[in-house]
Motif scaffolding. Structure first.
Motif, PDB file in Angstrom:
ATOM      1  N   THR A 169       0.869  -1.177   0.000  1.00 49.04           N
ATOM      2  CA  THR A 169       0.000   0.000   0.000  1.00 49.04           C
ATOM      3  C   THR A 169       0.897   1.216   0.000  1.00 49.04           C
ATOM      4  N   ILE A 170       0.666   2.102  -0.951  1.00 43.75           N
ATOM      5  CA  ILE A 170       1.448   3.339  -0.999  1.00 43.75           C
ATOM      6  C   ILE A 170       0.546   4.474  -0.542  1.00 43.75           C
ATOM      7  N   ASN A 171       1.016   5.204   0.442  1.00 41.34           N
ATOM      8  CA  ASN A 171       0.276   6.355   0.953  1.00 41.34           C
ATOM      9  C   ASN A 171       1.088   7.611   0.697  1.00 41.34           C
ATOM     10  N   GLN A 172       0.429   8.638   0.211  1.00 45.24           N
ATOM     11  CA  GLN A 172       1.156   9.896   0.050  1.00 45.24           C
ATOM     12  C   GLN A 172       0.512  10.945   0.958  1.00 45.24           C
ATOM     13  N   TYR A 173       1.309  11.456   1.842  1.00 43.27           N
ATOM     14  CA  TYR A 173       0.811  12.415   2.829  1.00 43.27           C
ATOM     15  C   TYR A 173       1.327  13.811   2.511  1.00 43.27           C
ATOM     16  N   LEU A 174       0.420  14.743   2.304  1.00 38.87           N
ATOM     17  CA  LEU A 174       0.829  16.143   2.208  1.00 38.87           C
ATOM     18  C   LEU A 174       0.957  16.669   3.633  1.00 38.87           C
ATOM     19  N   PRO A 175       1.761  17.728   3.827  1.00 40.74           N
ATOM     20  CA  PRO A 175       1.857  18.283   5.177  1.00 40.74           C
ATOM     21  C   PRO A 175       0.451  18.604   5.679  1.00 40.74           C
ATOM     22  N   GLY A 176       0.154  18.184   6.877  1.00 38.49           N
ATOM     23  CA  GLY A 176      -1.181  18.386   7.416  1.00 38.49           C
ATOM     24  C   GLY A 176      -2.029  17.130   7.360  1.00 38.49           C
ATOM     25  N   GLN A 177      -1.587  16.145   6.595  1.00 39.26           N
ATOM     26  CA  GLN A 177      -2.344  14.897   6.506  1.00 39.26           C
ATOM     27  C   GLN A 177      -1.733  13.850   7.419  1.00 39.26           C
ATOM     28  N   GLY A 178      -2.562  12.919   7.827  1.00 39.52           N
ATOM     29  CA  GLY A 178      -2.060  11.866   8.698  1.00 39.52           C
ATOM     30  C   GLY A 178      -2.902  10.625   8.535  1.00 39.52           C
ATOM     31  N   ILE A 179      -2.756   9.718   9.465  1.00 41.30           N
ATOM     32  CA  ILE A 179      -3.564   8.504   9.451  1.00 41.30           C
ATOM     33  C   ILE A 179      -3.911   8.158  10.904  1.00 41.30           C
ATOM     34  N   PRO A 180      -5.201   7.850  11.170  1.00 39.87           N
ATOM     35  CA  PRO A 180      -5.599   7.591  12.554  1.00 39.87           C
ATOM     36  C   PRO A 180      -4.903   6.348  13.102  1.00 39.87           C
ATOM     37  N   PRO A 181      -4.717   6.288  14.428  1.00 42.18           N
ATOM     38  CA  PRO A 181      -4.033   5.136  15.018  1.00 42.18           C
ATOM     39  C   PRO A 181      -4.818   3.851  14.755  1.00 42.18           C
ATOM     40  N   HIS A 182      -4.138   2.811  14.390  1.00 43.29           N
ATOM     41  CA  HIS A 182      -4.793   1.542  14.112  1.00 43.29           C
ATOM     42  C   HIS A 182      -3.794   0.411  14.253  1.00 43.29           C
ATOM     43  N   ILE A 183      -4.339  -0.772  14.451  1.00 45.46           N
ATOM     44  CA  ILE A 183      -3.524  -1.990  14.403  1.00 45.46           C
ATOM     45  C   ILE A 183      -4.008  -2.748  13.179  1.00 45.46           C
ATOM     46  N   ASP A 184      -3.111  -3.172  12.325  1.00 43.24           N
ATOM     47  CA  ASP A 184      -3.524  -3.976  11.175  1.00 43.24           C
ATOM     48  C   ASP A 184      -4.138  -5.272  11.712  1.00 43.24           C
ATOM     49  N   THR A 185      -5.341  -5.572  11.265  1.00 44.32           N
ATOM     50  CA  THR A 185      -6.046  -6.772  11.730  1.00 44.32           C
ATOM     51  C   THR A 185      -5.113  -7.978  11.692  1.00 44.32           C
ATOM     52  N   HIS A 186      -5.071  -8.690  12.797  1.00 41.02           N
ATOM     53  CA  HIS A 186      -4.131  -9.813  12.902  1.00 41.02           C
ATOM     54  C   HIS A 186      -4.315 -10.842  11.803  1.00 41.02           C
ATOM     55  N   SER A 187      -5.566 -11.186  11.513  1.00 36.53           N
ATOM     56  CA  SER A 187      -5.784 -12.252  10.527  1.00 36.53           C
ATOM     57  C   SER A 187      -5.497 -11.768   9.105  1.00 36.53           C
ATOM     58  N   ALA A 188      -5.340 -10.486   8.922  1.00 35.67           N
ATOM     59  CA  ALA A 188      -5.102  -9.927   7.575  1.00 35.67           C
ATOM     60  C   ALA A 188      -3.723 -10.275   7.052  1.00 35.67           C
ATOM     61  N   CYS A 189      -2.714 -10.060   7.878  1.00 31.62           N
ATOM     62  CA  CYS A 189      -1.356 -10.256   7.400  1.00 31.62           C
ATOM     63  C   CYS A 189      -0.456 -10.774   8.522  1.00 31.62           C
ATOM     64  N   GLU A 190       0.712 -11.244   8.083  1.00 31.71           N
ATOM     65  CA  GLU A 190       1.628 -11.923   9.009  1.00 31.71           C
ATOM     66  C   GLU A 190       2.250 -10.975  10.022  1.00 31.71           C
ATOM     67  N   GLY A 191       3.208 -11.534  10.756  1.00 27.88           N
ATOM     68  CA  GLY A 191       3.767 -10.801  11.885  1.00 27.88           C
ATOM     69  C   GLY A 191       4.734  -9.692  11.579  1.00 27.88           C
ATOM     70  N   THR A 192       5.120  -9.528  10.325  1.00 25.07           N
ATOM     71  CA  THR A 192       6.070  -8.465   9.973  1.00 25.07           C
ATOM     72  C   THR A 192       5.437  -7.522   8.963  1.00 25.07           C
ATOM     73  N   ILE A 193       5.543  -6.248   9.252  1.00 24.45           N
ATOM     74  CA  ILE A 193       5.060  -5.232   8.320  1.00 24.45           C
ATOM     75  C   ILE A 193       6.197  -4.250   8.089  1.00 24.45           C
ATOM     76  N   LEU A 194       6.429  -3.919   6.831  1.00 22.70           N
ATOM     77  CA  LEU A 194       7.522  -2.996   6.492  1.00 22.70           C
ATOM     78  C   LEU A 194       6.965  -1.652   6.052  1.00 22.70           C
ATOM     79  N   SER A 195       7.678  -0.601   6.393  1.00 20.85           N
ATOM     80  CA  SER A 195       7.253   0.715   5.924  1.00 20.85           C
ATOM     81  C   SER A 195       8.449   1.558   5.517  1.00 20.85           C
ATOM     82  N   LEU A 196       8.519   1.880   4.247  1.00 18.62           N
ATOM     83  CA  LEU A 196       9.615   2.680   3.711  1.00 18.62           C
ATOM     84  C   LEU A 196       9.143   4.129   3.608  1.00 18.62           C
ATOM     85  N   SER A 197       9.906   5.062   4.155  1.00 19.35           N
ATOM     86  CA  SER A 197       9.519   6.478   4.122  1.00 19.35           C
ATOM     87  C   SER A 197      10.321   7.241   3.091  1.00 19.35           C
TER      88      SER A 197
END
Lengths: 570, 133
Positions: A169-197
């Motif tokens: 998933t690619i997210n593009q944030y302009l200054p002022g934008q964000g994302i609400p706090p969340h936990i990726d649903t456990h059953s959705a994906c495995e134990g490792t999640i990567l995020s490149l900034s």
């Protein structure tokens, strides 16, 4: 300066110097010394250290610029996140950053879309933000771009991963934008999640249900790895703002303007159920666990977390029941003169008095609510909706709004429907509303969810049927999902829902904060009550009603976070 | 319905629909007996069409017995007459019994088990105990 202006300045200076003294013990004096205090300018006003220094060096040598520590940022460590999180700095170089940013085709990709808060695009599978889950049933045409394989090779070399992710998933944030706090649903994906900034640094906020929070600096071109506890038990989010308070390389703090940040989040879709040990946040675990209370358990659960609660909160609850919902009104008003309408779970009689030609009778398990209903001029009696003391075939119409989701197993929910159908005359119709698990439908958030985030601070006159108005916005903000067992004699291990957020589980306890004035207690403490809910999935209410043999489904729809049906007795 | 006074207690129309059949061991549970401690007679707006449409939905016998047992049947006939739709006099009597006689405090009694359901402040309490479900 006029006399008035000087007086204003003097007042302000006095206010600031006394604040300084109060917070740090530093006293200001009239004569110049080698220490200069600059008031009303700091991190929160966006003043950057880099601005100050050149400004004052005009007048002399600046030894040092010291920020008076602000309690909330004091002792903060931006370099460490929750256990299981690792930030790999300078993971890609500038050339690689360019290449990656250019491989994104916002315009033509399968699932490019423009969300209100930020631009999002998915590859492999769609990650659904309304429930933080992955749509595994509909794989996307576009897989993860080739350009990303260099990242996986690098991580494999470093020993962090052994296989390649299949979802991006690619997210593009302009200054002022964000994302609400969340936990990726456990059953959705495995134990490792990567995020490149890419494109800009940012501070990511982590929160644990027990109240702990951490801020983690994600420098530009860094790779964040979230695994184990960081992935399963801490929510992550980005505060929507244009600047971040960050540690300076040379020490101290500074305010950094955000640039356009593009994050590449890689996931491994999970094919099976989650088997982590973080049970409280685990949907797989809770699905298994909160399978059906037996009747004895259900009775006890409903007694404690439905009946007793409504008795205790009746007045406050009634005060927050405002405008009747249009669809319900339409239904009630559609019945001809001389019709008999029964409201099962009528509460304070919110839906009565709208059709002058019909005879309305309400029933509720709460005496206190029934009393309020009667005081408003309506016929009411108390009973349990599983045993309606009404004759067969005696009602032309029935409504049951936000009631059967309080029943703690499927058999009881079915029984409630059966009772309604029994009481209906042949060709009689019933309207049933239940709370939906999915609070966002067709990309529109329900009014329950809309009270969150930006809308919190503004006064909300419109209140969702299930919610009290926000008592104290700040207090709500710090509320985290907590878990506790209730009553030694029973073992209701139910997750506590955080108000005004998406539901993570199907069976939950939802908090209700009671306004101090309404309480019968002498203390001024805000008491929190927990109501049990079984939130319904799409189709679930329809299927439930159709299990009853002489039921015809007339209409089925979604209304402001509720699944609704109109049924007819054949 | 348009009511002139603000608050209403249990009306006989409501009583006509109530039953204790939901109780364990009860087969019919209807009609419920009424023990009236406090009765109120109110005045409500008469609508002939409303009354004539309600009548077929009633158990007439139960209505008459209930009204009679609390001394408010007036001259309401024990048998439902034919062609009542056009009989304004009659409809007014029905209207009175259905909507203007209210029980504030008292009891509803199951005809089979004798179980008493209290009526307080105009609200019947039909909540069953766990062993009655």
């Amino acid at each position: 300066m006029t006399g008035f202006a000087t007086r204003k300045v003097v007042r302000k200076v006095k206010k600031l110097t006394s604040m300084l003294h109060r917070e740090s013990g530093i006293e200001c004096c009239e004569e110049p010394t080698k220490y200069l205090f600059i008031g009303n300018a700091g991190l929160t006003t966006g003043l950057q250290r880099e601005c100050l220094v050149p400004h004052f060096t005009k007048y002399g040598i600046v030894d040092d610029v010291v920020m008076i520590p602000v309690p909330t940022v004091e002792n903060k460590d931006w370099h460490n996140g929750p256990p299981g999180s690792v930030v790999l700095e300078n993971f890609v170089n500038e050339t690689e950053e360019e290449i990656l940013l250019h491989c994104i085709d916002w315009g033509t990709s399968d699932s490019g879309q423009h969300l209100k808060h930020r631009r999002v695009i998915h590859y492999g599978y769609e990650f659904q933000y309304h429930n933080n889950n992955i749509n595994k049933d509909e794989p996307l045409k576009d897989k993860i771009p080739e350009e990303c394989s260099v990242l996986f090779d690098r991580l494999k070399q470093m020993g962090y991963i052994t296989s390649c992710p299949d979802q991006l998933t690619i997210n593009q944030y302009l200054p002022g934008q964000g994302i609400p706090p969340h936990i990726d649903t456990h059953s959705a994906c495995e134990g490792t999640i990567l995020s490149l900034s890419l494109g800009s640094s940012v501070i990511m906020e982590f929160k644990h249900r027990d109240g702990q929070s951490m801020s983690l600096l994600l420098p530009q071109r860094s790779m964040l790895i979230m695994s184990g506890e960081a992935r399963y038990a801490w929510s992550h989010g980005i505060t929507p703002r244009k600047t971040d308070i960050m540690p300076c390389p040379g020490g101290g703090l500074s305010v950094q303007n955000r640039g356009v940040r593009t994050s590449f989040t890689f996931r491994w879709t999970r094919k099976d159920k989650c088997i982590c040990s973080y049970h409280l946040e685990c949907d797989s675990y809770n699905e298994k666990e909160s399978s059906e209370q037996n009747d004895a358990g259900a009775t006890e659960l409903e007694k404690l977390h439905v009946h007793k609660v409504y008795e205790d909160i009746a007045e406050h609850f009634s005060e927050t029941r405002h405008k009747p919902w249009p669809n319900v009104l339409d239904f009630v008003q559609s019945f001809p003169k001389g019709s008999v309408l029964v409201d099962v779970g009528c509460g304070n009689g919110k839906y009565f008095g709208q059709n002058k030609d019909i005879y309305e009778i309400g029933c509720d398990s709460s005496w206190n609510l029934s009393s309020l209903c009667k005081d408003r001029g309506f016929q009411v009696f108390t009973c349990n909706c599983l045993a309606l003391p009404l004759r067969n075939d005696s009602a032309d119409a029935c409504i049951s709004i936000a009631v059967i989701h309080h029943l703690a197993n499927e058999n009881r929910r079915l029984k409630a429907v059966q009772e309604i159908v029994r009481v209906l005359r042949q060709e009689g119709m019933a309207l049933i509303y239940v709370w939906a698990k999915n609070q966002e439908y067709n990309n529109k958030k329900s009014s329950y969810l809309k009270q969150n985030w930006h809308n919190r601070k503004s006064k909300c006159n419109k209140t969702n049927a299930h919610e009290p108005p926000v008592v104290n916005a700040e207090e709500e903000k710090s509320q985290t999902e907590k878990y506790s067992k209730f009553s030694e004699s029973s073992s209701f291990s139910l997750p506590l829902h955080t108000n005004r957020t998406q539901f993570l589980h199907k069976d939950v306890l939802v908090p209700w904060k009671l306004k101090p004035q309404s309480q019968k207690l002498q203390t001024a403490e805000v008491r929190t009550f927990y109501r049990y809910y079984h939130v319904f999935e799409k189709q679930e209410l329809e299927d439930l009603c159709l299990r009853e043999k002489n039921v015809e489904l007339v209409k089925s729809f979604y209304d402001q976070g509720n699944w609704c049906v109109i049924i007819k007795k054949k | 319905m348009v009511f002139r006074c603000a608050v209403h207690n249990m009306k006989l129309l409501t009583h006509n629909m109530l039953t204790s059949k939901c109780m364990k061991g009860v087969t019919v549970g209807y009609p419920l007996g009424i023990v009236a401690k406090d009765i109120k007679v109110s005045e409500t707006e008469f609508n002939s069409e409303f009354v004539s449409r309600i009548i077929p939905k009633l158990d007439w016998n139960a209505l008459w017995k209930a009204a009679d047992s609390i001394g408010h049947s007036g001259d309401l006939p024990q048998q439902l007459m034919e062609d009542y739709e056009n009989n304004e006099e009659f409809l007014k009597k029905v209207h009175h019994v259905l909507l203007e006689v209210e029980i504030i405090n008292g009891e509803l009694v199951c005809p089979e088990s004798g179980r008493k359901f209290p009526i307080s402040q105009g609200i019947p309490n039909m909540l069953l105990n766990e062993d009655e479900l």
